[in-house]
Design an enzyme around this catalytic site. Structure first.
Site, PDB file in Angstrom:
ATOM      1  N   LYS A 222      16.509  20.201  49.212  1.00 27.79           N
ATOM      2  CA  LYS A 222      15.595  19.065  49.428  1.00 27.79           C
ATOM      3  C   LYS A 222      16.030  17.830  48.624  1.00 27.79           C
ATOM      4  CE  LYS A 222      11.904  19.827  45.939  1.00 27.79           C
ATOM      5  NZ  LYS A 222      12.147  18.764  44.997  1.00 27.79           N
TER       6      LYS A 222
ATOM      7  N   PHE B  96      14.554  20.443  34.120  1.00 28.65           N
ATOM      8  CA  PHE B  96      15.895  20.900  34.532  1.00 28.65           C
ATOM      9  C   PHE B  96      16.055  22.413  34.506  1.00 28.65           C
ATOM     10  CE2 PHE B  96      16.226  16.620  32.811  1.00 28.65           C
ATOM     11  CZ  PHE B  96      16.899  15.965  33.823  1.00 28.65           C
ATOM     12  N   LEU B  97      14.935  23.152  34.375  1.00 30.60           N
ATOM     13  CA  LEU B  97      15.080  24.608  34.274  1.00 30.60           C
ATOM     14  C   LEU B  97      15.574  25.214  35.580  1.00 30.60           C
ATOM     15  CD1 LEU B  97      12.558  26.120  35.913  1.00 30.60           C
ATOM     16  CD2 LEU B  97      11.271  25.419  33.917  1.00 30.60           C
ATOM     17  N   ARG B  98      16.219  26.379  35.436  1.00 26.64           N
ATOM     18  CA  ARG B  98      16.660  27.157  36.594  1.00 26.64           C
ATOM     19  C   ARG B  98      15.767  28.377  36.741  1.00 26.64           C
ATOM     20  NH1 ARG B  98      22.398  28.109  34.100  1.00 26.64           N
ATOM     21  NH2 ARG B  98      21.031  27.821  32.309  1.00 26.64           N
TER      22      ARG B  98
ATOM     23  N   THR C 177       6.872  19.039  45.429  1.00 29.32           N
ATOM     24  CA  THR C 177       7.255  17.814  46.153  1.00 29.32           C
ATOM     25  C   THR C 177       8.295  18.205  47.215  1.00 29.32           C
ATOM     26  OG1 THR C 177       8.899  17.356  44.434  1.00 29.32           O
ATOM     27  CG2 THR C 177       6.805  16.195  44.258  1.00 29.32           C
TER      28      THR C 177
ATOM     29  N   CYS D 170      15.114  23.429  45.460  1.00 39.16           N
ATOM     30  CA  CYS D 170      15.444  22.072  45.006  1.00 39.16           C
ATOM     31  C   CYS D 170      16.752  21.469  45.527  1.00 39.16           C
ATOM     32  CB  CYS D 170      15.386  22.014  43.491  1.00 39.16           C
ATOM     33  SG  CYS D 170      13.677  22.206  42.913  1.00 39.16           S
TER      34      CYS D 170
ATOM     35  N   LEU E 277      30.845  27.519  38.991  1.00 37.63           N
ATOM     36  CA  LEU E 277      32.039  27.426  39.834  1.00 37.63           C
ATOM     37  C   LEU E 277      32.177  28.643  40.748  1.00 37.63           C
ATOM     38  CD1 LEU E 277      34.868  26.072  37.450  1.00 37.63           C
ATOM     39  CD2 LEU E 277      33.770  24.852  39.326  1.00 37.63           C
TER      40      LEU E 277
ATOM     41  N   LYS F 144      19.144  33.408  45.220  1.00 33.79           N
ATOM     42  CA  LYS F 144      20.139  33.816  44.216  1.00 33.79           C
ATOM     43  C   LYS F 144      19.547  35.030  43.519  1.00 33.79           C
ATOM     44  CE  LYS F 144      18.372  30.984  40.425  1.00 33.79           C
ATOM     45  NZ  LYS F 144      18.656  30.047  39.356  1.00 33.79           N
TER      46      LYS F 144
HETATM   47  P1  NAD Z   1       5.745  25.552  43.107  1.00 32.54           P
HETATM   48  O1  NAD Z   1       5.576  25.424  44.552  1.00 32.54           O
HETATM   49  O2  NAD Z   1       6.274  26.835  42.521  1.00 32.54           O
HETATM   50  O3  NAD Z   1       4.363  25.276  42.368  1.00 32.54           O
HETATM   51  C1  NAD Z   1       3.579  24.151  42.597  1.00 32.54           C
HETATM   52  C2  NAD Z   1       2.130  24.528  42.297  1.00 32.54           C
HETATM   53  O4  NAD Z   1       1.335  23.347  42.387  1.00 32.54           O
HETATM   54  C3  NAD Z   1       1.542  25.527  43.313  1.00 32.54           C
HETATM   55  O5  NAD Z   1       1.019  26.650  42.630  1.00 32.54           O
HETATM   56  C4  NAD Z   1       0.448  24.716  44.028  1.00 32.54           C
HETATM   57  O6  NAD Z   1      -0.668  25.497  44.410  1.00 32.54           O
HETATM   58  C5  NAD Z   1       0.081  23.717  42.951  1.00 32.54           C
HETATM   59  N1  NAD Z   1      -0.607  22.525  43.459  1.00 32.54           N
HETATM   60  C6  NAD Z   1      -0.315  21.792  44.571  1.00 32.54           C
HETATM   61  N2  NAD Z   1      -1.177  20.773  44.690  1.00 32.54           N
HETATM   62  C7  NAD Z   1      -2.027  20.850  43.643  1.00 32.54           C
HETATM   63  C8  NAD Z   1      -3.144  20.080  43.224  1.00 32.54           C
HETATM   64  N3  NAD Z   1      -3.555  19.020  43.910  1.00 32.54           N
HETATM   65  N4  NAD Z   1      -3.797  20.458  42.108  1.00 32.54           N
HETATM   66  C9  NAD Z   1      -3.410  21.549  41.400  1.00 32.54           C
HETATM   67  N5  NAD Z   1      -2.356  22.315  41.738  1.00 32.54           N
HETATM   68  C10 NAD Z   1      -1.677  21.967  42.858  1.00 32.54           C
HETATM   69  O7  NAD Z   1       6.660  24.332  42.659  1.00 32.54           O
HETATM   70  P2  NAD Z   1       7.754  24.310  41.496  1.00 32.54           P
HETATM   71  O8  NAD Z   1       8.954  25.067  41.933  1.00 32.54           O
HETATM   72  O9  NAD Z   1       7.115  24.634  40.197  1.00 32.54           O
HETATM   73  O10 NAD Z   1       8.171  22.767  41.528  1.00 32.54           O
HETATM   74  C11 NAD Z   1       7.295  21.777  41.074  1.00 32.54           C
HETATM   75  C12 NAD Z   1       8.075  20.486  40.951  1.00 32.54           C
HETATM   76  O11 NAD Z   1       9.099  20.627  39.959  1.00 32.54           O
HETATM   77  C13 NAD Z   1       8.793  20.035  42.224  1.00 32.54           C
HETATM   78  O12 NAD Z   1       8.803  18.644  42.258  1.00 32.54           O
HETATM   79  C14 NAD Z   1      10.212  20.555  42.013  1.00 32.54           C
HETATM   80  O13 NAD Z   1      11.153  19.779  42.729  1.00 32.54           O
HETATM   81  C15 NAD Z   1      10.391  20.384  40.527  1.00 32.54           C
HETATM   82  N6  NAD Z   1      11.325  21.313  39.889  1.00 32.54           N
HETATM   83  C16 NAD Z   1      11.346  22.630  40.264  1.00 32.54           C
HETATM   84  C17 NAD Z   1      12.206  23.513  39.588  1.00 32.54           C
HETATM   85  C18 NAD Z   1      12.314  24.970  39.973  1.00 32.54           C
HETATM   86  O14 NAD Z   1      13.205  25.645  39.480  1.00 32.54           O
HETATM   87  N7  NAD Z   1      11.457  25.507  40.829  1.00 32.54           N
HETATM   88  C19 NAD Z   1      13.010  23.041  38.542  1.00 32.54           C
HETATM   89  C20 NAD Z   1      12.929  21.691  38.193  1.00 32.54           C
HETATM   90  C21 NAD Z   1      12.079  20.834  38.861  1.00 32.54           C
HETATM   91  C1  UGA Z   2      18.616  24.190  40.149  1.00 33.78           C
HETATM   92  C2  UGA Z   2      19.256  23.490  38.935  1.00 33.78           C
HETATM   93  O1  UGA Z   2      20.307  24.311  38.412  1.00 33.78           O
HETATM   94  C3  UGA Z   2      18.226  23.233  37.836  1.00 33.78           C
HETATM   95  O2  UGA Z   2      18.829  22.516  36.760  1.00 33.78           O
HETATM   96  C4  UGA Z   2      17.089  22.401  38.439  1.00 33.78           C
HETATM   97  O3  UGA Z   2      16.084  22.198  37.465  1.00 33.78           O
HETATM   98  C5  UGA Z   2      16.509  23.124  39.638  1.00 33.78           C
HETATM   99  O4  UGA Z   2      17.552  23.367  40.625  1.00 33.78           O
HETATM  100  C6  UGA Z   2      15.474  22.308  40.339  1.00 33.78           C
HETATM  101  O5  UGA Z   2      15.506  21.098  40.304  1.00 33.78           O
HETATM  102  O6  UGA Z   2      14.642  23.003  40.930  1.00 33.78           O
HETATM  103  P1  UGA Z   2      17.814  26.660  40.736  1.00 33.78           P
HETATM  104  O7  UGA Z   2      17.436  26.094  42.073  1.00 33.78           O
HETATM  105  O8  UGA Z   2      16.861  27.555  40.032  1.00 33.78           O
HETATM  106  O9  UGA Z   2      18.133  25.460  39.720  1.00 33.78           O
HETATM  107  O10 UGA Z   2      19.141  27.484  40.954  1.00 33.78           O
HETATM  108  P2  UGA Z   2      20.690  27.358  40.545  1.00 33.78           P
HETATM  109  O11 UGA Z   2      21.017  28.422  39.585  1.00 33.78           O
HETATM  110  O12 UGA Z   2      21.077  25.989  40.205  1.00 33.78           O
HETATM  111  O13 UGA Z   2      21.352  27.751  41.948  1.00 33.78           O
HETATM  112  C7  UGA Z   2      21.174  26.923  43.084  1.00 33.78           C
HETATM  113  C8  UGA Z   2      21.994  27.485  44.225  1.00 33.78           C
HETATM  114  O14 UGA Z   2      23.377  27.378  43.942  1.00 33.78           O
HETATM  115  C9  UGA Z   2      21.720  28.964  44.492  1.00 33.78           C
HETATM  116  O15 UGA Z   2      21.686  29.205  45.873  1.00 33.78           O
HETATM  117  C10 UGA Z   2      22.905  29.661  43.840  1.00 33.78           C
HETATM  118  O16 UGA Z   2      23.210  30.904  44.401  1.00 33.78           O
HETATM  119  C11 UGA Z   2      23.989  28.653  44.085  1.00 33.78           C
HETATM  120  N1  UGA Z   2      25.100  28.781  43.110  1.00 33.78           N
HETATM  121  C12 UGA Z   2      24.906  28.507  41.794  1.00 33.78           C
HETATM  122  C13 UGA Z   2      26.359  29.145  43.553  1.00 33.78           C
HETATM  123  O17 UGA Z   2      26.563  29.385  44.777  1.00 33.78           O
HETATM  124  N2  UGA Z   2      27.386  29.226  42.664  1.00 33.78           N
HETATM  125  C14 UGA Z   2      27.213  28.960  41.338  1.00 33.78           C
HETATM  126  O18 UGA Z   2      28.229  29.038  40.570  1.00 33.78           O
HETATM  127  C15 UGA Z   2      25.945  28.595  40.896  1.00 33.78           C
END
Ligand code: NAD
Ligand code: UGA
Length: 423
Positions: free
Chosen positions: A261, A150-152, A87, A258, A248, A319
């Site tokens: 955006k 909420f994974l990182r 998204t 994330c 911190l 990171k």
């Molecule tokens: P990503 O871009 O790594 O993966 C998304 C996958 O969905 C891609 O492989 C893409 O090909 C597939 N896709 C797209 N449209 C599709 C369709 N119509 N049918 C089947 N597959 C399709 O994305 P992500 O990082 O896993 O993030 C997914 C969502 O979770 C986002 O909304 C993001 O904000 C949220 N989120 C991400 C993280 C993170 O750490 N990356 C953590 C928490 C939440």
């Molecule tokens: C973050 C959130 O921590 C997750 O809980 C959430 O699920 C995810 O976004 C998401 O919605 O995708 P992530 O993007 O994997 O996870 O990375 P973080 O470890 O949170 O770091 C985000 C940014 O902050 C990085 O650029 C990192 O370098 C920076 N950061 C983090 C700092 O500058 N200082 C810190 O102490 C921690």
């Protein structure tokens, strides 16, 4: 145990899908990216995430997971369908949920009343409730809940197995209860709430964390100005239990797929709702300013201009412990340097970009470099002896945007160390 489908084999879909498979559930994961599915079927993880390759191997050998290019094939007779597609920012700050909508339009008509549709992707508050109403109006019996993730990245498996909380949002008590039952294997509090509050919890968490980091970056800048040390200051404030010591570390601003955006999306959500979220707007501005201030340090280290100056950039991922370069502050820094005429040569142990020349050895990046800029906190950089850095580079300035190097050792090697907020 349940039979589950995960749509989208990205960081969220693959990690949670394989994670649920490791807990004993039968899992099918689909993706429209055929190449990605081919690689997974061949036992190959399409991105770098510690532990995921081993988990893929184990769950495949146990016969708990299968992959398909067809979402309809995946959802067949499963108990729940988790939508995990991307998204991204639409370009104007609003969240582009078209991939979620496409999946909903494709699979919802194929589901029956016993199956639960789970929106795991991050979607703006109100999206799930609207979906519930639209499906009801069309007479489709499927129950919809929101279970934000909420994974990182970099520690995704640990976060999946030991989450701080599980949030389940929805207005169908039976679906919410069934979803809570599917999460019984986790030792974590379960927050059940409305779908809109669940979506808000996800945005609020990311926006709060981004705000906290931006506050720390501001403190680091102030520490420099008054002669305090941010490492000691964060240790001191972090011991206050109300504040806590994690998250911190000052840096070049927040990046990744994330925080950037989701912060702008929440400002847009607030705008649309008639609330001016001035604090969050200020956070976003300050985050951009953090990188401009770092570029000034590099420019000063180069003698006042970056025109024709070679800068070594250590790190291009957003990171450490990931190969993800989406919205990487390191790459944004590199772009700002290039815009001023610098020649950027970069290294990263796992990530890559075609925006700058990449080299395989961090010391090779230092050849003819006036300034070294450390932009990602890879542990390997801390292990490189300062005299080797001094010998390899042409100039004498090291700008450490992650505070990973040892200032004393760098100084002793005859280099000028400029960290973040360090006395
Ligand atoms: P990503 O871009 O790594 O993966 C998304 C996958 O969905 C891609 O492989 C893409 O090909 C597939 N896709 C797209 N449209 C599709 C369709 N119509 N049918 C089947 N597959 C399709 O994305 P992500 O990082 O896993 O993030 C997914 C969502 O979770 C986002 O909304 C993001 O904000 C949220 N989120 C991400 C993280 C993170 O750490 N990356 C953590 C928490 C939440
Ligand atoms: C973050 C959130 O921590 C997750 O809980 C959430 O699920 C995810 O976004 C998401 O919605 O995708 P992530 O993007 O994997 O996870 O990375 P973080 O470890 O949170 O770091 C985000 C940014 O902050 C990085 O650029 C990192 O370098 C920076 N950061 C983090 C700092 O500058 N200082 C810190 O102490 C921690």
């Amino acid at each position: 145990m349940s039979s589950l489908a995960f749509i989208g084999a990205g960081y969220v879909g693959l990690v949670t899908g394989l994670g649920f498979a490791s807990l004993g559930h039968d899992v099918t994961i689909s993706d429209i990216d055929g190449d990605r599915i081919d690689r997974l079927e061949a036992g190959e993880v399409p991105f770098y995430e510690p532990g995921l390759a081993e988990l893929l191997q184990r769950t495949r050998s146990e016969g708990r997971v299968r992959f398909t290019r067809s979402n309809l094939d995946a959802v067949g007779s499963v108990d729940a369908v988790f939508i995990c597609v991307n998204t991204p920012d639409r370009g104007d700050g609003t969240a582009d949920i078209s991939a979620v909508e496409r999946v909903l339009a494709e699979v919802a008509p194929r589901l029956d009343g016993d199956q639960i549709l789970v929106i795991k992707s991050t979607v703006p508050p109100g999206t799930t409730q609207r979906t519930i109403q639209e499906l009801a109006q069309r007479g489709l019996p499927v129950a919809v809940v929101g279970v934000p993730e909420f994974l990182r990245e970099g520690r995704a498996l640990g976060d999946f197995l030991a989450p701080d909380r599980i949030v389940i949002g929805g207005d169908d008590p039976e679906a919410v209860t069934r979803m809570a039952t599917m999460h019984e294997g986790f030792d974590a509090p379960v927050v059940t709430t409305s779908a809109t509050s669940a979506e808000m919890i996800k945005y609020a968490s990311n926006a709060y964390l981004a705000t906290r980091l931006t506050f720390v970056n501001g403190l680091a800048n102030l520490c420099e100005a008054v002669g305090a040390d941010i490492v000691d200051v964060t240790r001191g404030i972090g011991l206050d239990e109300r504040i806590g010591s994690r998250f911190l570390r000052p840096g070049p601003g927040y990046g990744g797929s994330c925080f950037p955006k989701d912060t702008v999306a929440l400002v847009r959500v607030a705008d649309d709702a008639g609330y001016d979220f001035a604090l969050l707007r200020a956070v976003i501005d300050a985050d951009h300013e953090q990188r401009r201030a770092l570029v000034s340090k590099v420019r000063e280290g180069a003698g006042g201009t970056l025109e024709g100056v070679r800068v070594a950039l250590w790190g291009v991922t957003f990171k450490a412990n990931t190969d993800d370069t989406r919205n990487s502050p390191a790459i944004r820094l590199g772009r700002l340097l290039v815009a001023e005429g610098a020649d950027v040569v970069a290294h990263d142990p796992h990530g890559s970009t075609d925006e700058f020349t990449m080299v395989d050895d961090p010391l090779d990046a230092l050849e003819d470099a006036q300034v070294l800029l450390v932009a990602t906190e890879w542990g390997m950089y801390a292990g490189i002896p300062a005299p080797e850095i001094a010998k390899a580079m042409k100039g004498d300035t090291v700008v450490d945007a992650r505070n990973v190097l040892d200032p004393t050792a760098i100084g002793a090697a005859g280099l000028v160390y400029r960290g973040l907020g360090r006395a």
